[in-house]
Write an enzyme that holds these catalytic residues in place. Structure first.
Site, short mmCIF file in Angstrom:
data_model
loop_
_atom_site.label_atom_id
_atom_site.label_comp_id
_atom_site.label_asym_id
_atom_site.label_seq_id
_atom_site.Cartn_x
_atom_site.Cartn_y
_atom_site.Cartn_z
N ASP A 88 -18.42 -13.30 -18.25
CA ASP A 88 -17.68 -12.29 -17.78
C ASP A 88 -19.21 -11.05 -17.65
O ASP A 88 -20.07 -10.79 -18.09
CB ASP A 88 -16.99 -11.13 -18.11
CG ASP A 88 -16.99 -10.84 -19.64
OD1 ASP A 88 -17.70 -11.43 -20.17
OD2 ASP A 88 -15.81 -10.05 -19.61
N GLU A 153 -15.53 -10.49 -22.30
CA GLU A 153 -16.58 -9.62 -23.21
C GLU A 153 -16.63 -8.64 -23.34
O GLU A 153 -16.37 -7.73 -23.90
CB GLU A 153 -17.78 -10.25 -24.31
CG GLU A 153 -18.75 -9.86 -25.18
CD GLU A 153 -19.70 -8.02 -25.22
OE1 GLU A 153 -19.49 -7.50 -25.70
OE2 GLU A 153 -19.47 -7.84 -23.85
N1 BES Z 1 -24.66 -6.97 -24.79
C1 BES Z 1 -23.06 -5.72 -24.86
C2 BES Z 1 -23.65 -4.78 -26.48
C3 BES Z 1 -24.32 -4.89 -26.67
C4 BES Z 1 -25.01 -3.16 -25.87
C5 BES Z 1 -24.84 -4.83 -27.38
C6 BES Z 1 -25.95 -2.95 -26.43
C7 BES Z 1 -26.07 -4.11 -28.54
C8 BES Z 1 -27.07 -2.44 -26.98
C9 BES Z 1 -21.75 -6.45 -24.81
O1 BES Z 1 -21.79 -7.17 -23.14
C10 BES Z 1 -20.79 -4.88 -23.96
O2 BES Z 1 -21.27 -4.36 -23.55
N2 BES Z 1 -20.16 -5.05 -25.51
C11 BES Z 1 -18.99 -3.72 -24.95
C12 BES Z 1 -18.04 -4.24 -25.62
C13 BES Z 1 -16.35 -3.64 -25.37
C14 BES Z 1 -16.00 -3.89 -24.23
C15 BES Z 1 -15.72 -4.03 -26.87
C16 BES Z 1 -20.28 -2.93 -25.23
O3 BES Z 1 -20.57 -2.09 -25.85
O4 BES Z 1 -19.02 -1.41 -25.04
MN MN Z 2 -23.25 -8.27 -23.51
MN MN Z 3 -22.28 -5.58 -21.68
#
Ligand code: BES
Ligand code: MN
Ligand code: MN
Length: 460
Positions: A88, A153
């Site tokens: 997604d 996610e």
């Molecule tokens: N890939 C990211 C997580 C991430 C971002 C890891 C920057 C390391 C550095 C993931 O897709 C993401 O955006 N996660 C969300 C999770 C939330 C919606 C619970 C986030 O971190 O905002």
């Molecule tokens: Mn991600």
């Molecule tokens: Mn993300």
């Protein structure tokens, strides 16, 4: 390995073309209208898993968007590797800031532009293509492989924990590999051993039953927009510390050793800060930029809605005001406990002149683990093959709810191999993926499976 690497080189362009095909599908998980596309994307991914040579691939329903699961388990006696990614993507607004449309992928200067290129379709495809290269050339993999690709996610993995608990046996593995993080910098392969968690809240302040003329009523009624701002102002002090009682109680402090390790990383604070374009840095006193990003919790307003936001002026007392507030958490802060502390505090400081509703939205646990297990040596050596340089160990400020949850359930080493870059605009307009990293990532992962085959998992 020569044959496999030769194949990866020879098929470099097709590997890019196939990534382009899936980036074209607007699998925005937060949008109701995009539901059919999320489903389509899951189907394409399943087909691609089968075409890569996995023996079984299936779409597994959840109460929300489905999980795509695939496996190849014909290496008896060899370790089992569970590979996670998500298909997604984030919404694309503001659309006019994109140089080319988000779902019409375009290559410029060796980078593939499009929503989901780096987060996370490209990083998921890195593994799929590495698996394909093995299966097409050797007719086998050196390890058993299970893929789990999530479709929620970006909206907080709402149904993931239950899914993981229900399918605990199916997902049993010796090691978990996640590619959904950035590298520390260009050319520096990075293994991430920590993520922040998240608690996302909404505060709604309701005053009068309808918007009021501010001449006829201003001065005798509390203004919900003002009150909401007062509440928000009391969530942090002027030094940037969160004032919610108990907020810091469970924060695991940085050890002197870890502080030294972080200080030795090749990280340019100034260059990184310049990515923001803000006039001057800000943050908690006594911590370096990396410490603030990786090991300290935050509280930030993500959105504010109230009153007249259209053109010109309108003299009103708005009936309501809404704020979206999220907190990045660090181990061992518990997202649900933080939500309770937040709600209690907001209720405590809210004046009786308005009605305040506090809602909990998504939550995700953080992650922090040691990287002692010999599987990490396999990852270091694999990345060295792909990038010609020794990997560094980093933490990250973002959240991936899957990681902390699966670590809790399986208690197996989780290796976060990131192939993104900090300036690739994930969640923002003009998201992109460096195609050289895509290619090197595929080579690294092909080596990774080979090297994991020789790891003695009984030890860990
Ligand atoms: N890939 C990211 C997580 C991430 C971002 C890891 C920057 C390391 C550095 C993931 O897709 C993401 O955006 N996660 C969300 C999770 C939330 C919606 C619970 C986030 O971190 O905002
Ligand atoms: Mn991600
Ligand atoms: Mn993300």
């Amino acid at each position: 390995m020569e044959k496999i690497i030769g194949y990866i080189n020879a098929h470099r362009q097709r590997y890019i073309d196939e990534l382009i095909d899936i980036v074209k599908i607007p699998s925005i998980s937060s949008s109701r209208e995009h539901r059919p596309y999320v489903q389509r994307c899951a189907e394409v991914l399943k087909d691609q898993m089968l075409r890569a040579g996995l023996r079984r691939a299936q779409i597994m329903p959840t109460p929300g968007h489905p999980v795509v699961y695939g496996e190849w388990l014909e290496a008896p006696g060899k370790p089992t590797v569970l590979i996670y990614g998500h298909y997604d993507v984030q919404p694309v607004e503001p659309l006019d800031a994109w140089i080319t449309p988000p779902f019409e992928p375009d290559i410029r200067q060796g980078e593939l532009y499009g929503r989901g290129t780096v987060d996370d379709k490209g990083q998921l495809y890195i593994h799929l293509k590495a698996v394909e290269a093995w299966l097409k050339n050797e007719g086998r993999l050196p390890v058993n492989v299970k893929f789990i690709a999530e479709g929620e996610e970006e909206i907080g993995s709402l149904h993931l924990e239950e899914f993981l608990r229900q399918h605990k046996d199916l997902l049993q593995a010796d090691v978990v590999i996640i590619s959904d993080t950035p590298m520390l910098d260009r050319g520096i392969p990075s293994i991430c051993y920590g993520l922040r968690g998240l608690t996302y809240m909404e505060i709604e302040v309701q005053g009068p039953t309808t918007d009021l003329h501010s001449g006829s009523f201003g001065g005798i009624v509390a203004n919900p927009a003002n009150v909401l701002c007062e509440i928000i102002a009391r969530l942090k002090d002027e030094r940037g510390r969160v004032t919610i009682p108990g907020f810091y109680d469970k924060v695991v402090p940085l050890s002197e050793q870890e502080r030294q390790n972080l200080a030795r990383l090749p990280f340019d604070e100034q260059a990184y800060f310049q990515l923001t374009g803000a006039p001057a840095p800000f943050g908690e006193e006594g911590f370096t930029m990396l410490e603030r990003l990786w090991a300290r919790p935050t509280l930030d307003v993500n959105g504010l809605i109230s009153g007249h936001t259209g053109e010109g002026e309108k003299t009103i007392i708005p009936a309501r005001a809404l704020a979206k507030v999220s907190m990045r958490l660090v181990p061992d802060q518990d997202p649900d406990e933080i939500a309770r502390l937040f709600e209690d505090y907001v209720r405590h400081i809210a004046p009786p002149t308005v009605r305040v509703t506090v809602r909990k939205c998504s939550t995700g646990v953080g992650f922090l683990a040691s990287y002692e297990h010999p599987a990490f040596q396999a990852a270091i050596r694999a990345l060295e093959k792909g990038f010609g340089r020794r990997a560094v160990f980093i933490r990250e400020g973002g959240s991936i709810p899957f990681v902390g949850t699966i670590y809790g359930i399986l208690q197996r080493p989780c290796i976060l191999l990131g192939f993104g870059l900090p300036d690739e605009n994930s969640h923002a307009p003009n998201e992109k993926l460096n195609l050289e990293n895509y290619h090197r990532g595929i080579i690294s992962c092909a080596y990774l499976y080979q090297k994991l085959a020789d790891v003695d998992f009984e030890l860990g």
